[in-house]
Write a protein that holds these residues in place. Structure first.
Motif, PDB file in Angstrom:
ATOM      1  N   SER A  72      -5.068  43.816  59.109  1.00 40.55           N
ATOM      2  CA  SER A  72      -4.044  42.879  59.553  1.00 40.55           C
ATOM      3  C   SER A  72      -3.646  43.224  60.978  1.00 40.55           C
ATOM      4  CB  SER A  72      -2.820  42.945  58.642  1.00 40.55           C
ATOM      5  OG  SER A  72      -1.826  42.033  59.041  1.00 40.55           O
ATOM      6  N   SER A  73      -3.102  42.255  61.673  1.00 41.77           N
ATOM      7  CA  SER A  73      -2.609  42.499  63.024  1.00 41.77           C
ATOM      8  C   SER A  73      -1.258  41.828  63.205  1.00 41.77           C
ATOM      9  CB  SER A  73      -3.602  41.990  64.076  1.00 41.77           C
ATOM     10  OG  SER A  73      -3.752  40.590  63.973  1.00 41.77           O
ATOM     11  N   LEU A  74      -0.499  42.410  64.126  1.00 41.93           N
ATOM     12  CA  LEU A  74       0.804  41.865  64.519  1.00 41.93           C
ATOM     13  C   LEU A  74       0.778  41.697  66.027  1.00 41.93           C
ATOM     14  CD1 LEU A  74       3.870  41.349  64.672  1.00 41.93           C
ATOM     15  CD2 LEU A  74       4.217  43.803  64.340  1.00 41.93           C
ATOM     16  N   HIS A  75       0.952  40.474  66.493  1.00 45.03           N
ATOM     17  CA  HIS A  75       0.975  40.185  67.923  1.00 45.03           C
ATOM     18  C   HIS A  75       2.384  39.761  68.317  1.00 45.03           C
ATOM     19  CE1 HIS A  75      -0.661  38.964  71.815  1.00 45.03           C
ATOM     20  NE2 HIS A  75       0.096  37.891  71.723  1.00 45.03           N
ATOM     21  N   ILE A  76       2.911  40.388  69.360  1.00 49.80           N
ATOM     22  CA  ILE A  76       4.234  40.019  69.881  1.00 49.80           C
ATOM     23  C   ILE A  76       4.040  39.430  71.272  1.00 49.80           C
ATOM     24  CG2 ILE A  76       6.541  40.797  70.509  1.00 49.80           C
ATOM     25  CD1 ILE A  76       6.289  43.039  68.490  1.00 49.80           C
ATOM     26  N   THR A  77       4.574  38.252  71.467  1.00 52.01           N
ATOM     27  CA  THR A  77       4.516  37.566  72.762  1.00 52.01           C
ATOM     28  C   THR A  77       5.815  37.796  73.520  1.00 52.01           C
ATOM     29  OG1 THR A  77       3.119  35.856  71.780  1.00 52.01           O
ATOM     30  CG2 THR A  77       4.200  35.331  73.866  1.00 52.01           C
TER      31      THR A  77
END
Lengths: 111, 114
Positions: A72-77
């Motif tokens: 899984s991945s978590l991307h924060i913009t």
């Protein structure tokens, strides 16, 4: 024993930058959760993903569950100082009620 | 609503002493959990209680006992503390054991065993 590896272990970025943190395993999970923990407090659930390939968005945070349900991945913009904290992933194995936690990614967002 | 409360917040013990960590939730949840968090190890499940009257071992139960006193309260007892039990202990609760049931964590008890 199912293991979850999180990377990077530490991440320090400037406010406004984008970032991605990863959660990987050789095992298949029936669901995967992401938590944020602030110093001196317990973890708080951000999201649960249950379907391979699933993408969920929570404001500036985008979570993705791998097609094979092993990662899984978590991307924060446009990270903000309020995003600072320890991000933990936790997986529920097939036929098990117990969560396996990763060691976490410690994020610092510098104003 | 207070959510999940834990007492004490901090505790220092000597090797061999005993103590009980208290946890209570006011969300009418059926399931409760005890975890420990160590640097570089993540959170590990010690014991859980699926419902009032039941308890089950988690990943690291040795050296601990639990009691589900009623639906609200779930205590963790260290009969003879050891330095290896120095850790931060978190209690959590959820409506049930389904993957969609959110676990709500307390603020933790920081235990040092000398």
């Amino acid at each position: 024993t199912q293991l979850l590896e999180q990377s990077p272990q530490f991440l320090s970025i400037q406010e406004g930058e984008n970032l991605t943190v990863y959660c990987n395993s050789s095992s298949v999970f029936s669901s995967l959760q992401w938590y944020r923990q602030e110093p001196g407090e317990g973890p708080v659930l951000l999201v649960t993903v249950v379907t391979g390939g699933e993408v969920k968005k929570l404001k500036r945070l985008t979570f993705q569950f791998g097609d094979a349900r092993k990662d899984s991945s978590l991307h924060i913009t446009a990270a903000q100082p309020g995003d600072t904290g320890l991000y933990l992933c936790a997986g529920e194995g097939a036929g098990s009620y117990q969560l396996t936690f990763g060691k976490g990614t410690k994020l610092s967002v510098i104003p | 609503n207070a959510g999940v409360t834990q007492t004490p917040k901090f505790q220092v013990l000597k090797t061999g002493q005993s103590m009980t960590l208290q946890c209570a939730q006011d969300m009418n949840h059926n399931s409760m959990y005890w975890y420990r968090q160590d640097p570089g190890m993540g959170l590990r499940l010690i014991y859980y209680s699926a419902s009032e009257g039941t308890t089950d071992k988690g990943e690291v139960p040795n050296g601990y006992n639990v009691s589900r006193l009623n639906k609200r309260e779930f205590s963790l007892r260290l009969e003879s503390a050891a330095p290896s039990q120095t850790s931060v202990y978190f209690c959590a609760s959820s409506d049930g054991l389904a993957r969609t049931d959110t676990q709500y964590f307390g603020p933790g008890t920081r235990l040092t065993v000398l």
